[in-house]
Motif scaffolding. Structure first.
Motif, PDB file in Angstrom:
ATOM      1  N   ALA A  24       0.853  -1.182   0.000  1.00 50.48           N
ATOM      2  CA  ALA A  24       0.000   0.000   0.000  1.00 50.48           C
ATOM      3  C   ALA A  24       0.891   1.236   0.000  1.00 50.48           C
ATOM      4  CB  ALA A  24      -0.899   0.000   1.233  1.00 50.48           C
ATOM      5  N   LEU A  25       0.522   2.216  -0.821  1.00 51.18           N
ATOM      6  CA  LEU A  25       1.352   3.411  -0.971  1.00 51.18           C
ATOM      7  C   LEU A  25       0.492   4.646  -0.780  1.00 51.18           C
ATOM      8  CD1 LEU A  25       3.857   5.040  -2.037  1.00 51.18           C
ATOM      9  CD2 LEU A  25       2.943   4.650  -4.344  1.00 51.18           C
ATOM     10  N   SER A  26       1.017   5.571  -0.007  1.00 56.59           N
ATOM     11  CA  SER A  26       0.270   6.810   0.176  1.00 56.59           C
ATOM     12  C   SER A  26       1.219   7.987   0.210  1.00 56.59           C
ATOM     13  CB  SER A  26      -0.543   6.769   1.463  1.00 56.59           C
ATOM     14  OG  SER A  26      -1.368   7.917   1.540  1.00 56.59           O
ATOM     15  N   MET A  27       0.719   9.116  -0.280  1.00 54.92           N
ATOM     16  CA  MET A  27       1.458  10.350  -0.098  1.00 54.92           C
ATOM     17  C   MET A  27       0.618  11.219   0.824  1.00 54.92           C
ATOM     18  SD  MET A  27       2.669  13.131  -2.875  1.00 54.92           S
ATOM     19  CE  MET A  27       1.743  14.643  -2.815  1.00 54.92           C
ATOM     20  N   GLY A  28       1.263  11.781   1.817  1.00 58.34           N
ATOM     21  CA  GLY A  28       0.500  12.605   2.743  1.00 58.34           C
ATOM     22  C   GLY A  28       1.323  12.951   3.959  1.00 58.34           C
ATOM     23  N   PRO A  29       0.702  13.658   4.878  1.00 54.71           N
ATOM     24  CA  PRO A  29       1.401  14.021   6.117  1.00 54.71           C
ATOM     25  C   PRO A  29       1.645  12.769   6.971  1.00 54.71           C
ATOM     26  CG  PRO A  29      -0.917  14.608   6.264  1.00 54.71           C
ATOM     27  CD  PRO A  29      -0.684  14.138   4.868  1.00 54.71           C
ATOM     28  N   PRO A  30       2.506  12.881   8.007  1.00 53.59           N
ATOM     29  CA  PRO A  30       2.843  11.704   8.814  1.00 53.59           C
ATOM     30  C   PRO A  30       1.613  10.951   9.339  1.00 53.59           C
ATOM     31  CG  PRO A  30       4.247  13.533   9.448  1.00 53.59           C
ATOM     32  CD  PRO A  30       3.276  14.075   8.442  1.00 53.59           C
ATOM     33  N   GLN A  31       0.533  11.689   9.626  1.00 55.38           N
ATOM     34  CA  GLN A  31      -0.614  10.965  10.194  1.00 55.38           C
ATOM     35  C   GLN A  31      -1.325  10.080   9.172  1.00 55.38           C
ATOM     36  OE1 GLN A  31      -0.069  14.225  10.439  1.00 55.38           O
ATOM     37  NE2 GLN A  31      -1.892  15.446   9.986  1.00 55.38           N
TER      38      GLN A  31
ATOM     39  N   GLU B 256      -0.175   7.668   8.065  1.00 58.73           N
ATOM     40  CA  GLU B 256       0.200   6.340   8.513  1.00 58.73           C
ATOM     41  C   GLU B 256      -1.023   5.525   8.939  1.00 58.73           C
ATOM     42  OE1 GLU B 256       3.820   6.683  11.167  1.00 58.73           O
ATOM     43  OE2 GLU B 256       2.853   4.884  11.964  1.00 58.73           O
ATOM     44  N   THR B 257      -1.959   6.187   9.614  1.00 58.34           N
ATOM     45  CA  THR B 257      -3.160   5.492  10.086  1.00 58.34           C
ATOM     46  C   THR B 257      -3.888   4.816   8.924  1.00 58.34           C
ATOM     47  OG1 THR B 257      -3.334   7.523  11.340  1.00 58.34           O
ATOM     48  CG2 THR B 257      -4.966   5.832  11.791  1.00 58.34           C
ATOM     49  N   ALA B 258      -3.962   5.524   7.805  1.00 55.74           N
ATOM     50  CA  ALA B 258      -4.648   4.962   6.639  1.00 55.74           C
ATOM     51  C   ALA B 258      -3.903   3.713   6.161  1.00 55.74           C
ATOM     52  CB  ALA B 258      -4.723   5.993   5.525  1.00 55.74           C
ATOM     53  N   LEU B 259      -2.574   3.805   6.177  1.00 58.85           N
ATOM     54  CA  LEU B 259      -1.787   2.653   5.723  1.00 58.85           C
ATOM     55  C   LEU B 259      -1.946   1.475   6.681  1.00 58.85           C
ATOM     56  CD1 LEU B 259       1.404   4.452   4.411  1.00 58.85           C
ATOM     57  CD2 LEU B 259      -0.317   3.231   3.065  1.00 58.85           C
ATOM     58  N   ARG B 260      -2.052   1.781   7.968  1.00 56.62           N
ATOM     59  CA  ARG B 260      -2.235   0.693   8.945  1.00 56.62           C
ATOM     60  C   ARG B 260      -3.553  -0.037   8.683  1.00 56.62           C
ATOM     61  NH1 ARG B 260       2.127   0.322  11.679  1.00 56.62           N
ATOM     62  NH2 ARG B 260       3.133   2.193  12.479  1.00 56.62           N
ATOM     63  N   LYS B 261      -4.548   0.725   8.286  1.00 55.84           N
ATOM     64  CA  LYS B 261      -5.827   0.090   7.959  1.00 55.84           C
ATOM     65  C   LYS B 261      -5.639  -0.899   6.807  1.00 55.84           C
ATOM     66  CE  LYS B 261     -10.412  -0.268   7.917  1.00 55.84           C
ATOM     67  NZ  LYS B 261     -11.436   0.658   7.449  1.00 55.84           N
ATOM     68  N   CYS B 262      -4.848  -0.499   5.808  1.00 49.86           N
ATOM     69  CA  CYS B 262      -4.604  -1.386   4.661  1.00 49.86           C
ATOM     70  C   CYS B 262      -3.838  -2.627   5.108  1.00 49.86           C
ATOM     71  CB  CYS B 262      -3.811  -0.669   3.574  1.00 49.86           C
ATOM     72  SG  CYS B 262      -4.599   0.831   3.009  1.00 49.86           S
ATOM     73  N   LEU B 263      -2.872  -2.418   5.996  1.00 46.64           N
ATOM     74  CA  LEU B 263      -2.129  -3.557   6.525  1.00 46.64           C
ATOM     75  C   LEU B 263      -3.073  -4.482   7.293  1.00 46.64           C
ATOM     76  CD1 LEU B 263       1.084  -1.726   7.807  1.00 46.64           C
ATOM     77  CD2 LEU B 263       0.989  -3.408   5.941  1.00 46.64           C
ATOM     78  N   ALA B 264      -3.975  -3.865   8.064  1.00 48.32           N
ATOM     79  CA  ALA B 264      -4.924  -4.671   8.833  1.00 48.32           C
ATOM     80  C   ALA B 264      -5.786  -5.506   7.901  1.00 48.32           C
ATOM     81  CB  ALA B 264      -5.792  -3.769   9.707  1.00 48.32           C
TER      82      ALA B 264
ATOM     83  N   VAL C 197       4.098   1.828   2.303  1.00 47.04           N
ATOM     84  CA  VAL C 197       5.093   2.886   2.090  1.00 47.04           C
ATOM     85  C   VAL C 197       4.386   4.234   2.175  1.00 47.04           C
ATOM     86  CG1 VAL C 197       6.713   3.906   0.449  1.00 47.04           C
ATOM     87  CG2 VAL C 197       6.470   1.407   0.570  1.00 47.04           C
ATOM     88  N   LEU C 198       4.941   5.114   2.966  1.00 45.11           N
ATOM     89  CA  LEU C 198       4.396   6.468   3.048  1.00 45.11           C
ATOM     90  C   LEU C 198       5.433   7.425   2.495  1.00 45.11           C
ATOM     91  CD1 LEU C 198       2.284   8.541   4.083  1.00 45.11           C
ATOM     92  CD2 LEU C 198       3.565   8.587   6.230  1.00 45.11           C
ATOM     93  N   ILE C 199       5.042   8.206   1.480  1.00 47.27           N
ATOM     94  CA  ILE C 199       5.964   9.258   1.065  1.00 47.27           C
ATOM     95  C   ILE C 199       5.469  10.562   1.655  1.00 47.27           C
ATOM     96  CG2 ILE C 199       6.836   8.056  -0.988  1.00 47.27           C
ATOM     97  CD1 ILE C 199       5.038   9.749  -2.685  1.00 47.27           C
TER      98      ILE C 199
END
Ligand SMILES: Cc1cc2nc3c(=O)[nH]c(=O)nc-3n(C[C@H](O)[C@H](O)[C@H](O)COP(=O)(O)OP(=O)(O)OC[C@H]3O[C@@H](n4cnc5c(N)ncnc54)[C@H](O)[C@@H]3O)c2cc1C
Ligand code: SF4
Ligand code: SF4
Lengths: 682, 261
Positions: free
Chosen positions: B58-65, B67-75, B82-84
């Motif tokens: 899962a890849l996202s561009m955005g502010p540090p927070q 991360e929560t969205a990416l954690r949902k994808c991991l879940a 990857v967060l850029i």
């Protein structure tokens, strides 16, 4: 000098003791497979419990047959005490046991109790085998035990009577007894030698029966007589609503969640199965069972779990396993090659042993625990197994998944937008906590009170009554989130903690101390479950606060109108205000204030109240099996010919309203919370 | 198969209200969620992996927070995330956003890229196609179903008015999906816990070798000047007449008057 018969007796007794201890040790080794749990704190309170529950048989004596059990319990103790002089005097004919052997009062008590036990056993026989109630098993084991106890008592009578006859009918120790002298005429015409031979034969018979009984106990369901007193001592000291064990899914990440194998129950949970007296009280009050669902709380404890425990525990000990969690399939098949009984190690508790339909049928109403005379804890086991199903296996009903998802995204199981949470209060001029300034109470509205139409009317009524009484209070509005009651009872400790921690953080940040709520489920969770997560609040139910305000003279209602139509209100006690908080009076007191009211009591009421069917996450599950519990409860209410059914919980409100709509759409029976009725008198 | 899903963290716009005075979104206390279309993209990627194997990032561009969205994808089941994130990305329009994401995709390496059809806050539906263009990949938008998977191409259903087109797409390809590709799964507790404990890779602009002039405000030819709720003007009028014929005449008269007829 020890006579030869003394030596034989001692050998026999040693043999019996050996078998007895071996069997106990076996049970001990099985019990200690269980997980640790601290039930050793607060010995003072535990001893008090022991005295109340075991010595006084506190829960037993609430019904007629329980009184008989009280006699049997104490009769047993005195019969056991009586064995001391009986056995010792059999070996040392000239020896008298001090305090017992020459004590006429001891023999009086023992005599009376033996009679009562005998009568009790016959009542029991008639009840079990003639009246045949559903709650009792009619097993050969039960028959054997009755026969053994009768044999012990009758042989004792004959021995004592023979002794009395030999003494010419007068013995100081027996001077207050009734049965021994009554039996003396049996020996009329027999020579003293003949009587002596009869006496010693009876004595041997008695010894054999007694030792046999002794040996039999730890290997039968009558282990109950040893385990139940322990269970009384180790009984939970927390109120029924606070008994769910905390679990941090993040900290326990590597382990199996919940209980999916019998040895993952704690030793105390396992002890419950040994303590069970198979009385069936739990079965008689279980709404899930009575509505024809496949959950049988008695069977669960004393058959399903116990038999599996004994079978699996035995095999585990045989192969020196303390857990089967890491038992690989290869290891299992290796074990199976040498021991076919090892197959039990591969059985899963959920599915193979205990059915999932039974698991999800429980409403966590707590009726079973309330009546259980040996303080067994059924609900915790159910929740532990649900945790396994939900958290470990991810296996549960789709409608529950939807409710979880709604809570996660909208903070309420209804799935209504979280920003609409305070919409019900728009016209009411209720301050939000963040703007409120100095207030005394936080009114915790709950999801139902915020989104369910009928429950919203209760919220409005509470607000109007509190305002009328001049109570300074505020609500959280959009900041309030689902308290997590149903989520926790559905076994999802992860989501429960997510919600609870956010609520606790907010409440602590706002410095909230006193909370009033109209939802008994929120009440229980905030009061009993949030302390574990750092939230300590004084929480009361709106009926409790309102009744307090009435008593203080702060809440004044319009003087009664003489023309008010008579109201017949059937009171339905919710499980979570009733059994969980032990509050039965406040709702009744408030309802009685309504002019022209007659309070009607149902047969199942107060601590014996019958669940509406919505607790324990059942609100969010389809009811596919058996009869609908809410219809059963509404039928019970309608038997009292009410005009109104008084409820005090939003779940009950929904369930009873639905039931009335189905069963008596034309009778005009209203389902109402006391607050709604009282607000009409403002 | 290396699969990348692009996910954007967005405010829960079903809840967001526009402040009538300031004409801006009221974001106060509004929770952030994974863009709903992107949740479906993750679902599609996971289903693809379950059937055909592979690894989902899962890849996202955005502010540090974010991360929560990416954690949902991991879940939900993604293998990696990857967060850029970099101040230099701030103020990006769809061109600059898709450029940065394309660089990251190139660095991860992908045979198949899933995007949502659009983000529910920006609503442009341009980022997916943008990424494909930057990487010169096949792109199919409005995908509702992957019908067949072949060694060098896919057969996908693409929604269009009144039906769907069956499209043959050479791989590697980028698919921008409709919600109909599949109801996103509710993460298991195990998955959620695991997601809390998985390391998320974080890359800066330098890490993906994105030149300054192509990212952020500098790389954005468009700029937002104002956000407002368009005013819609509705006038309604009930016509009444004694008979149907009279009513028709009246209506025709009105329509002529309004120069519609
Ligand atoms: C001129 C202009 C200036 C802007 N300035 C700013 C600004 O200063 N600050 C600001 O915060 N926003 C700004 N934005 C908004 C931001 O550029 C867009 O939100 C972003 O480019 C994505 O576009 P979109 O929301 O329309 O996504 P869409 O093109 O509708 O999204 C389609 C798909 O692309 C993928 N995707 C989109 N965005 C991302 C992402 N960030 N990470 C991973 N995948 C993604 C998702 O799969 C999504 O479903 C600006 C937008 C414009 C047009
Ligand atoms: S809690 Fe209620 S429903 Fe559950 S087993 Fe006990 S009596 Fe039955
Ligand atoms: S669990 Fe308790 S109430 Fe139920 S049968 Fe056993 S002893 Fe009786």
């Amino acid at each position: 000098m020890l006579m030869p018969q003394g030596i034989i007796f001692l050998l026999l007794a040693a043999l019996a003791a050996g078998i007895f201890i071996r069997a106990l040790r076996h049970k001990w080794r099985i019990l200690t497979l269980g997980a640790p749990e601290n039930r050793f704190d607060q010995p003072g309170r535990r001893l008090k419990n022991f005295a109340a529950l075991i010595l006084m048989q506190g829960k037993m004596v609430r019904e007629f047959y329980g009184v008989i059990h009280l006699f049997i319990f104490w009769g047993f103790i005195f019969i056991l005490l009586g064995e001391i002089p009986l056995l010792l005097e059999g070996i040392f004919p000239n020896f008298t046991v001090p305090l017992l052997g020459d004590n006429p009062y001891f023999y009086l008590i023992k005599d009376v109790l033996s009679l009562l036990v005998t009568v009790g056993l016959f009542v029991g026989i008639i009840r079990r085998w003639v009246m045949r109630p559903r709650r009792l098993y009619r097993t050969a084991e039960a028959a054997l035990v009755v026969a053994l106890v009768l044999a012990v008592i009758v042989s004792d009578w004959l021995i004592g009577a023979a002794k009395l006859a030999l003494a010419g009918g007068v013995l100081p120790a027996f001077r207050l007894t009734v049965v021994y002298p009554l039996l003396v005429p049996l020996f009329a015409g027999l020579s003293p030698d003949g009587i002596a031979v009869f006496q010693s034969t009876m004595w041997w018979l008695h010894v054999l029966v007694f030792l046999g009984f002794f040996v039999y106990i730890p290997n039968s369901k009558h282990l109950h007589v040893l385990a139940a007193p322990l269970n009384g001592y180790f009984a939970s000291l927390t109120p029924p609503g606070a008994q769910i064990k905390p679990l941090d899914p993040l900290a326990a990440a590597g382990k199996e969640y919940g209980v999916g194998r019998i040895e993952n129950f704690t030793w105390k949970q396992l002890l419950d199965s040994f303590a069970c007296g198979e009385c069936g009280r739990c079965l008689e009050v279980c709404p899930a069972n009575l509505s024809g669902k496949p959950l049988n709380p008695k069977q669960m404890i004393c058959r399903t779990l116990k038999e599996h425990l004994l079978e699996k525990g035995e095999v585990m000990r045989r192969h020196d396993l303390s857990s089967t969690e890491d038992l690989s399939p290869e290891k299992l098949s290796a074990l199976l090659r040498e021991d076919p009984e090892a197959a039990v190690l591969g059985k899963s508790l959920l599915g193979d042993v205990f059915s999932e339909d039974a698991l999800w049928a429980c409403t966590t109403c707590g009726a079973c625990q309330e009546v259980c005379p040996v303080s067994n804890e059924h609900v915790g086991k159910i929740i532990d197994m649900r945790r396994f199903a939900v958290m470990n296996e991810d296996r549960y009903a789709p409608e529950l998944r939807l409710a979880f998802r709604n809570v996660e995204s909208k903070f309420n199981p209804w799935g209504v937008s979280w920003s609409e949470r305070a919409a019900w209060a728009k016209q009411l001029d209720v301050p939000l906590w963040k703007d409120a300034g100095e207030v005394e109470y936080l009114f915790w509205v709950g999801c139902a009170g915020s989104f369910d139409n009928s429950a919203k009317r209760v919220s409005e009524a509470v607000v109007r009554l509190l305002q009328a009484a001049g109570v300074r209070f505020a609500i959280l509005g959009r900041e309030e989130k689902c308290c997590g009651d149903f989520i926790r009872r559905a076994g999802n400790e992860y989501l429960f903690r997510l919600m609870a921690q956010e609520n606790v953080a907010l409440l602590n940040r706002y410095g909230v101390r006193k909370i009033v709520t109209a939802c008994p489920h929120c009440l229980n969770t905030l009061k009993n479950e949030y302390p574990d997560l750092g939230g300590r609040f004084e929480v009361i139910h709106h009926t409790q606060l309102l009744w307090q305000l009435v008593k203080e003279g702060r809440l004044k209602l319009r003087p009664p109108e003489t023309t008010a139509p008579a109201r017949r209100i059937a009171v339905h006690d919710s499980c979570y205000l009733g059994r969980c908080q032990n509050e039965y009076e406040a709702p009744r007191a408030l309802l009685s204030m309504i002019p022209g009211t007659q309070i009607l009591e149902m047969e199942r009421r107060k601590d014996r109240s019958f669940c509406c069917g919505a607790g324990g996450a059942r609100m969010w599950l389809e009811e596919h099996l058996g009869e609908r519990i809410n219809l059963m409860r509404v039928r019970q209410a309608l038997e009292t010919e009410p005009t109104t059914i008084g409820v005090n919980c939003p779940y009950c409100l929904t369930m009873m309203e639905d039931g009335v709509k189905d069963l008596a759409p034309d009778r005009g029976v209203e389902v109402a919370d006391p607050a709604v009725l009282l607000a009409q008198l403002l | 198969m290396r699969i990348v899903v692009c996910v954007k963290q967005v405010p829960d716009t079903t809840e967001v209200k526009i402040d009538p005075v300031k004409n801006t979104l009221i974001r106060d206390g509004v929770p952030s969620i994974v863009n709903p279309f992107d949740e479906c993209a993750v679902e599609a990627a996971l289903r693809f992996r379950e059937e055909h194997g592979g690894r989902v990032t899962a890849l996202s561009m955005g502010p540090p927070q974010a991360e929560t969205a990416l954690r949902k994808c991991l879940a939900m089941g993604a293998d990696a995330a990857v967060l850029i994130s970099d101040r230099a990305f701030a103020g990006a329009d769809t061109l600059a956003t898709s450029f940065a994401l394309a660089r990251a995709v190139a660095k991860i390496g992908a045979d198949l890229i899933f995007c949502g059809k659009m983000a529910i806050d920006g609503d442009t539906a341009q980022v997916g196609p943008g990424i494909a263009e930057h990487l010169s990949l096949t792109q199919v938008t409005n995908v509702q179903k992957i019908k067949e998977v072949h060694a060098d191409h896919l057969l996908v259903e693409r929604v269009c008015d009144g039906g769907y087109e069956l499209v043959r797409a050479k791989t590697p390809a980028l698919l921008a999906v409709e919600k109909t590709v599949g109801e996103p799964r509710y993460p298991s507790v195990r998955g959620s816990v695991l997601a809390q404990q998985t390391e998320i890779t974080k890359w800066s602009a330098a890490d993906i070798e994105a030149p300054e002039e192509k990212i952020g405000l500098n790389g954005s030819p468009t700029q937002v000047m104002q956000i407002f709720t368009p005013e819609t003007q509705l006038h309604s009028e009930m016509l009444e007449a004694p008979s149907e014929d009279a009513l028709c005449d009246l209506l025709i008269g009105k329509l002529r008057q309004a120069e519609i007829l």
